[in-house]
Write a protein that holds these residues in place. Structure first.
Motif, short mmCIF file in Angstrom:
data_model
loop_
_atom_site.label_atom_id
_atom_site.label_comp_id
_atom_site.label_asym_id
_atom_site.label_seq_id
_atom_site.Cartn_x
_atom_site.Cartn_y
_atom_site.Cartn_z
N GLY A 111 118.98 36.64 59.67
CA GLY A 111 120.27 36.93 59.07
C GLY A 111 120.21 37.45 57.65
N VAL A 112 119.01 37.73 57.12
CA VAL A 112 118.88 38.25 55.76
C VAL A 112 119.00 39.77 55.81
CG1 VAL A 112 117.41 38.42 53.72
CG2 VAL A 112 117.40 36.33 55.10
N SER A 113 119.96 40.32 55.11
CA SER A 113 120.18 41.77 55.17
C SER A 113 119.17 42.51 54.28
CB SER A 113 121.61 42.11 54.73
OG SER A 113 121.83 41.71 53.39
N SER A 114 118.91 43.74 54.63
CA SER A 114 117.96 44.57 53.87
C SER A 114 118.56 45.01 52.55
CB SER A 114 117.58 45.80 54.71
OG SER A 114 116.95 46.76 53.91
N LEU A 115 117.82 44.78 51.45
CA LEU A 115 118.29 45.23 50.15
C LEU A 115 118.25 46.76 50.06
CD1 LEU A 115 116.95 42.71 47.48
CD2 LEU A 115 118.94 42.59 48.97
N ASN A 116 117.36 47.38 50.81
CA ASN A 116 117.32 48.84 50.84
C ASN A 116 118.64 49.39 51.37
OD1 ASN A 116 114.44 49.27 50.06
ND2 ASN A 116 114.08 48.15 51.95
N VAL A 117 119.13 48.80 52.47
CA VAL A 117 120.40 49.22 53.05
C VAL A 117 121.55 48.89 52.11
CG1 VAL A 117 121.99 48.88 54.98
CG2 VAL A 117 119.53 49.01 55.41
N GLN A 118 121.48 47.72 51.45
CA GLN A 118 122.51 47.36 50.48
C GLN A 118 122.63 48.39 49.37
OE1 GLN A 118 122.65 43.44 48.76
NE2 GLN A 118 122.02 42.46 50.67
N LEU A 119 121.49 48.82 48.84
CA LEU A 119 121.49 49.82 47.77
C LEU A 119 122.17 51.11 48.22
CD1 LEU A 119 118.06 49.86 45.87
CD2 LEU A 119 120.33 49.66 44.87
N ARG A 120 121.83 51.56 49.42
CA ARG A 120 122.39 52.81 49.93
C ARG A 120 123.91 52.71 50.09
NH1 ARG A 120 117.94 52.66 54.67
NH2 ARG A 120 116.09 52.89 53.36
N LYS A 121 124.37 51.55 50.57
CA LYS A 121 125.80 51.39 50.78
C LYS A 121 126.55 51.22 49.47
CE LYS A 121 125.68 49.58 55.50
NZ LYS A 121 126.05 48.47 56.40
N GLU A 122 126.01 50.40 48.56
CA GLU A 122 126.67 50.15 47.28
C GLU A 122 126.83 51.43 46.47
OE1 GLU A 122 128.04 47.63 45.66
OE2 GLU A 122 127.74 46.05 47.15
N LEU A 123 125.82 52.30 46.52
CA LEU A 123 125.83 53.52 45.72
C LEU A 123 126.21 54.75 46.53
CD1 LEU A 123 122.49 52.79 43.81
CD2 LEU A 123 124.81 52.45 42.94
N ASP A 124 126.53 54.55 47.80
CA ASP A 124 126.87 55.64 48.72
C ASP A 124 125.80 56.73 48.70
OD1 ASP A 124 128.41 56.81 50.69
OD2 ASP A 124 129.62 57.97 49.27
#
Length: 369
Positions: free
Chosen positions: A109-122
């Motif tokens: 259940g730990v989300s990828s920080l790589n994916v988080q970065l892409r979404k946060e910064l579009d």
């Protein structure tokens, strides 16, 4: 008049057996804007595994070049629950980030920080350039593929839930908006870089609505670029064609998951993930990193022996310099890296050598003109 002069001169020199290559030439000067030489801040995330080694390599080379950048360094690791707010604020302020690999825990259940970065910064477009480096033997020649991948939706939307015990539902999200903008980016890239063909990768024979919408968007954008050839290929056939005739591909545009698979496959064909540059870009921000995700964290043995390959991130940092409008520094760095590869004396294990990261870095620094 000027258009007619060159052919006349060429004819005269041909008749008099004078080679055009002997005529003194001067490269076109890059005319900068006032203030462009001011040092630019770049957010630096060393990351996990080999990340500190290869980002450290970039820092050394930038210092040796006296490149007009300086780094704001932050500790971020893949086992964190989220990207720290101060890191996101730094990237939003600086507009540009250089990062090492971030380990993504499997399951749990730990989300990828790589994916988080892409979404946060579009950061909606991922770009990986897979090409033959002179002097580096590979199974295929004339490989020069650019994989442009939609970065924010598809299977990576992370919309999963357990319907009943033992049954998990994972949603694949494809939207017209995101499909159109990634298609536009791919065709813009091809147009601006004198590329001749864009290939859309899909599985619309099975996912008729989702991938069908992606293809529909690509086709609409393609009509606006009549000078660029457009074709389509099913993803499984694409993988087979990549390993048999990779030279047929030029620019490839893909949904999220397919792009990850295609980019790593193309990187392996062209010389390995350790030498392929890449980055992620949106309307406001850009994050540069090793192009192919496979091996970007490395193994304990590589870290212990200090033998991580810095080439991919060095070439990614050259992409970053060009993005920052420092083309001469980008050219110097790329030329130095390519010269070291061509010489063949200093190579890490993945390229058939025994060199350490530092030995490769020292060689690149010596090769800087």
């Amino acid at each position: 008049m000027a258009r007619r002069t060159a052919p006349i001169l060429k004819h005269l020199f041909t008749r008099s057996n004078v080679s055009l290559s002997l005529i003194p030439s001067r490269s076109v000067t890059y005319m900068h804007r006032p203030g462009d030489a001011s040092p630019r801040p770049v957010t630096l995330i060393p990351g996990d595994g080999i990340g500190p080694l290869v980002t450290g390599a970039v820092e050394q080379v930038m210092e040796a070049m006296h490149a007009p950048v300086y780094f704001e360094k932050f500790e971020v690791h893949g086992d964190m629950k989220s990207v720290p707010q101060e890191v996101l604020e730094s990237i939003r302020k600086n507009k540009v980030c250089l990062k090492g690999g971030l380990a993504t825990p499997m399951g749990g259940g730990v989300s990828s920080l790589n994916v988080q970065l892409r979404k946060e910064l579009d950061l909606y477009a991922s770009l990986v350039n897979c090409f033959n480096l002179p002097g580096l033997p590979t199974r295929h020649d004339n490989v020069d593929i650019v994989v442009i991948r939609e970065n924010t939706e598809g299977e990576y939307a992370g919309l999963e839930h357990e319907v009943v015990p033992g049954v998990v539902e994972s949603l694949k999200v494809i939207t017209k908006f995101c499909s159109e903008r990634i298609a536009k980016y791919a065709f813009e890239y091809a147009y601006l870089n004198n590329r001749k063909k864009v290939t859309a990768v899909h599985k619309a024979n099975i996912m008729k609505l989702a991938d069908g919408l992606f293809l529909e968007s690509c086709r609409e954008v393609a009509t606006k670029y009549p000078g660029i050839k457009y074709n389509e290929i099913i993803v499984d056939n694409c993988c087979m064609q990549l390993v048999s005739k990779p030279e047929q591909f030029d620019v490839m545009v893909t949904p999220n998951l397919y792009g990850n698979l295609v980019a790593n496959t193309a990187a392996g064909i062209a010389g390995g993930t350790g030498v392929m540059p890449g980055g992620n870009v949106g309307a406001e921000h850009a994050v540069f990193e090793q192009g192919a995700s496979a091996g970007n964290v490395g193994t304990d043995k590589i870290i212990e022996q200090q033998k991580a390959n810095p080439v991919a991130l060095l070439l990614s940092s050259a992409m970053m310099l060009r993005h920052l409008q420092f083309p001469a520094f980008a050219d110097r760095l790329e030329t130095a890296v390519e010269g070291v590869i061509l010489e063949g004396k200093y190579r890490t294990k993945d390229l058939g050598g025994t060199s350490t990261t530092q030995e490769v870095v020292d060689a690149v620094i010596r090769a800087l003109d």
